[in-house]
Design a protein around this motif. Structure first.
Motif, PDB file in Angstrom:
ATOM      1  N   ALA A   1       0.887  -1.293   0.027  1.00  0.00           N
ATOM      2  CA  ALA A   1       0.045   0.047  -0.087  1.00  0.00           C
ATOM      3  C   ALA A   1       0.865   1.278   0.058  1.00  0.00           C
ATOM      4  CB  ALA A   1      -0.927   0.236   1.167  1.00  0.00           C
ATOM      5  N   LEU A   2       1.940   1.220   0.806  1.00  0.00           N
ATOM      6  CA  LEU A   2       3.012   2.430   0.880  1.00  0.00           C
ATOM      7  C   LEU A   2       4.246   2.104   0.401  1.00  0.00           C
ATOM      8  CD1 LEU A   2       1.871   4.354   4.005  1.00  0.00           C
ATOM      9  CD2 LEU A   2       0.938   4.453   1.771  1.00  0.00           C
ATOM     10  N   ARG A   3       5.055   2.684  -0.342  1.00  0.00           N
ATOM     11  CA  ARG A   3       6.109   2.230  -0.972  1.00  0.00           C
ATOM     12  C   ARG A   3       7.362   3.271  -0.767  1.00  0.00           C
ATOM     13  NH1 ARG A   3       5.075  -1.033  -5.093  1.00  0.00           N
ATOM     14  NH2 ARG A   3       2.888  -0.781  -5.127  1.00  0.00           N
ATOM     15  N   GLY A   4       7.344   4.088   0.382  1.00  0.00           N
ATOM     16  CA  GLY A   4       8.330   5.035   0.512  1.00  0.00           C
ATOM     17  C   GLY A   4       7.745   6.405   0.564  1.00  0.00           C
ATOM     18  N   MET A   5       6.585   6.486   1.529  1.00  0.00           N
ATOM     19  CA  MET A   5       5.890   7.619   1.674  1.00  0.00           C
ATOM     20  C   MET A   5       6.472   8.922   2.613  1.00  0.00           C
ATOM     21  SD  MET A   5       2.750   9.326   1.275  1.00  0.00           S
ATOM     22  CE  MET A   5       1.666   8.270   0.478  1.00  0.00           C
ATOM     23  N   ASP A   6       6.821  10.033   2.009  1.00  0.00           N
ATOM     24  CA  ASP A   6       7.474  11.111   2.889  1.00  0.00           C
ATOM     25  C   ASP A   6       6.358  12.334   2.730  1.00  0.00           C
ATOM     26  OD1 ASP A   6      10.106  10.035   3.166  1.00  0.00           O
ATOM     27  OD2 ASP A   6      10.351  10.275   0.953  1.00  0.00           O
ATOM     28  N   LEU A   7       6.495  12.683   4.026  1.00  0.00           N
ATOM     29  CA  LEU A   7       5.408  13.968   4.342  1.00  0.00           C
ATOM     30  C   LEU A   7       5.953  14.931   5.236  1.00  0.00           C
ATOM     31  CD1 LEU A   7       1.745  12.600   4.625  1.00  0.00           C
ATOM     32  CD2 LEU A   7       2.581  14.157   2.830  1.00  0.00           C
ATOM     33  N   GLY A   8       5.714  16.326   4.851  1.00  0.00           N
ATOM     34  CA  GLY A   8       6.361  17.306   5.849  1.00  0.00           C
ATOM     35  C   GLY A   8       4.839  18.188   5.670  1.00  0.00           C
ATOM     36  N   ILE A   9       4.288  18.510   6.811  1.00  0.00           N
ATOM     37  CA  ILE A   9       3.001  19.400   6.705  1.00  0.00           C
ATOM     38  C   ILE A   9       3.208  20.487   7.942  1.00  0.00           C
ATOM     39  CG2 ILE A   9       0.761  19.338   7.037  1.00  0.00           C
ATOM     40  CD1 ILE A   9       0.298  16.616   6.184  1.00  0.00           C
ATOM     41  N   GLU A  10       3.284  21.774   7.336  1.00  0.00           N
ATOM     42  CA  GLU A  10       3.203  22.868   8.404  1.00  0.00           C
ATOM     43  C   GLU A  10       2.167  22.923   9.239  1.00  0.00           C
ATOM     44  OE1 GLU A  10       3.894  27.661   8.043  1.00  0.00           O
ATOM     45  OE2 GLU A  10       4.252  26.632   6.159  1.00  0.00           O
ATOM     46  N   ALA A  11       2.363  23.412  10.570  1.00  0.00           N
ATOM     47  CA  ALA A  11       1.359  23.500  11.424  1.00  0.00           C
ATOM     48  C   ALA A  11       0.607  24.792  11.019  1.00  0.00           C
ATOM     49  CB  ALA A  11       1.895  23.778  12.792  1.00  0.00           C
ATOM     50  N   GLY A  12      -0.839  24.544  11.147  1.00  0.00           N
ATOM     51  CA  GLY A  12      -1.817  25.746  10.870  1.00  0.00           C
ATOM     52  C   GLY A  12      -2.135  25.842   9.476  1.00  0.00           C
ATOM     53  N   THR A  13      -1.797  24.827   8.735  1.00  0.00           N
ATOM     54  CA  THR A  13      -2.246  24.734   7.312  1.00  0.00           C
ATOM     55  C   THR A  13      -3.243  23.732   6.763  1.00  0.00           C
ATOM     56  OG1 THR A  13      -0.441  23.417   6.499  1.00  0.00           O
ATOM     57  CG2 THR A  13       0.166  25.661   6.605  1.00  0.00           C
ATOM     58  N   VAL A  14      -3.587  23.856   5.657  1.00  0.00           N
ATOM     59  CA  VAL A  14      -4.672  22.684   5.230  1.00  0.00           C
ATOM     60  C   VAL A  14      -3.828  21.967   4.021  1.00  0.00           C
ATOM     61  CG1 VAL A  14      -6.824  21.971   3.923  1.00  0.00           C
ATOM     62  CG2 VAL A  14      -6.680  24.169   5.533  1.00  0.00           C
ATOM     63  N   PHE A  15      -3.542  20.721   4.231  1.00  0.00           N
ATOM     64  CA  PHE A  15      -2.773  20.098   3.387  1.00  0.00           C
ATOM     65  C   PHE A  15      -3.629  18.596   2.683  1.00  0.00           C
ATOM     66  CE2 PHE A  15       0.145  16.786   2.083  1.00  0.00           C
ATOM     67  CZ  PHE A  15       1.432  17.600   1.746  1.00  0.00           C
ATOM     68  N   GLY A  16      -3.709  18.567   1.314  1.00  0.00           N
ATOM     69  CA  GLY A  16      -4.285  17.864   0.629  1.00  0.00           C
ATOM     70  C   GLY A  16      -3.428  16.683   0.098  1.00  0.00           C
TER      71      GLY A  16
END
Ligand code: ADP
Ligand code: MG
Length: 347
Positions: free
Chosen positions: A33-48
């Protein structure tokens, strides 16, 4: 979006709301299902997180919300490690799963009270919070009715309210509008946009609707087959596909040769195509090019009846990065055998 908190209200030095590195997840039956998922999400934002069915969005949400463990990789949410401190993560987040978690035979208010008590809220405080949320989500009149009698839109609004009872820092919304009719979807979009204005709240939204991601998210990561293929603001992503298409309808005049000559070589204008009374060009910045184009046409004696600027769509972006159309990816998921394997080397 005007409903968002001003940038100054956000603390840019805060730790990221979500940081995930190289998440791998395989389900029984050899489904990766996941093959190397990287994510960085800044606080206070809407991330899609935008991707077709089967891309791995829900699996990512399950790992970030401590409902599933990755085979490998690391993730922190609101500064807490999902594997080492799942309890801390759970207190800091609200989760609206793809399938409703509300008790259908309880009332909306009872669901909210129960949820609040699960988070240790007591007495007048939890009652006040339930009232506040019923009000806010336009459920005040329905608050004492059983949830099974609610419309789809009302149920989904209750789901979001349930996710907010304990005032989380990060709210996960897994496909909040899937299955809603267009009217209920628009109402939910307005609600999410309003939530985005809540100071400090980070919203992580998954969706398979291009329009939804475009409209609500400040940043979008496109997920394809278990990893992020591209990330940026909606405008950055669309901007990667150079240029806008400007279409003009001529009312009169418009000798093809003269029109072509008048437009060719204008700064920022490429690919002039004249077809009878219809003129199309590619422009680096469509909005900026329109007055220049109109002036040039006027000088050439051609009167313009209408001009439209079309931006490249997120579907075009998906096509470029995933190598197939969004709709093809969705129907490929309906026929799992047609999904190319990573061993095949297909992107
Ligand atoms: P999305 O939310 O983007 O539609 P999911 O994360 O639900 O994607 O699914 C990713 C892949 O993992 C799909 O191929 C799906 O069929 C598979 N999958 C999801 N959950 C399970 C499960 N519990 N058992 C086996 N396979 C699963
Ligand atoms: Mg899903």
């Amino acid at each position: 979006m005007s409903t968002r908190a001003p940038a100054a209200a956000r603390n840019s030095t805060r730790a990221p709301a979500v940081a995930a590195r190289n998440l791998i997840k395989t389900y029984p039956g050899d489904v990766t299902a996941l093959r190397g998922m990287d994510l960085g999400i800044e606080a206070g934002t809407v991330f899609g997180l935008l991707g077709p069915n089967g891309a791995g969005k829900s699996t990512t949400v399950k790992i970030l919300t401590t409902l599933a463990r990755p085979d490998s990789g690391t993730a922190t949410v609101a500064g807490h490690d999902v594997l080492r401190h799942p309890d801390r993560v759970r207190r800091a987040i609200g989760v609206v799963a793809q399938k409703s978690g509300a008790d259908p035979v309880a009332t909306g208010r009872e669901n909210l009270l129960l949820q609040g008590r699960l988070y240790g809220m007591r007495g007048a405080a939890v009652k006040r919070r339930a009232d506040e949320l019923l009000d806010r989500f336009d459920l005040a009149d329905a608050g004492d009715r059983q949830v099974k009698g609610y419309s789809g839109g009302m149920q989904r609004r209750l789901d979001v309210a349930l996710g907010l009872v304990h005032r989380p820092e990060v709210l996960f919304l897994d496909e909040p509008t899937t299955g809603l009719d267009p009217e209920a979807r628009t109402a939910m979009w307005e609600e999410i946009a309003r939530l985005a204005g809540d100071e400090g709240l980070t919203i992580v939204l998954t969706t398979h609707y291009l329009e939804e991601a475009d409209r609500l998210a400040e940043r979008i990561a496109i997920v394809d087959r278990g990893r992020i293929v591209v990330e940026g603001t909606p405008d950055e992503l669309k901007g990667e596909l150079r240029g806008d298409a400007v279409h003009m309808e001529l009312r009169a005049g418009g000798d093809t040769g003269a029109v072509t000559t008048a437009l060719t070589g204008l700064p920022g204008v490429h690919e002039v195509l004249v077809d009878g009374g219809r003129v199309s060009v590619r422009a680096e910045d469509g909005a900026a090019a329109v007055p220049v184009l109109l002036a040039a046409l006027e000088r050439a004696g051609a009167a313009v009846a209408a001009a439209t600027v079309a931006r490249p769509s997120l579907d075009d972006v998906y096509l470029r990065y995933a190598g197939r159309r969004f709709s093809e990816a969705e129907s490929a998921e309906a026929r799992p055998a047609a999904v190319p394997t990573p061993a095949g080397g297909t992107r």
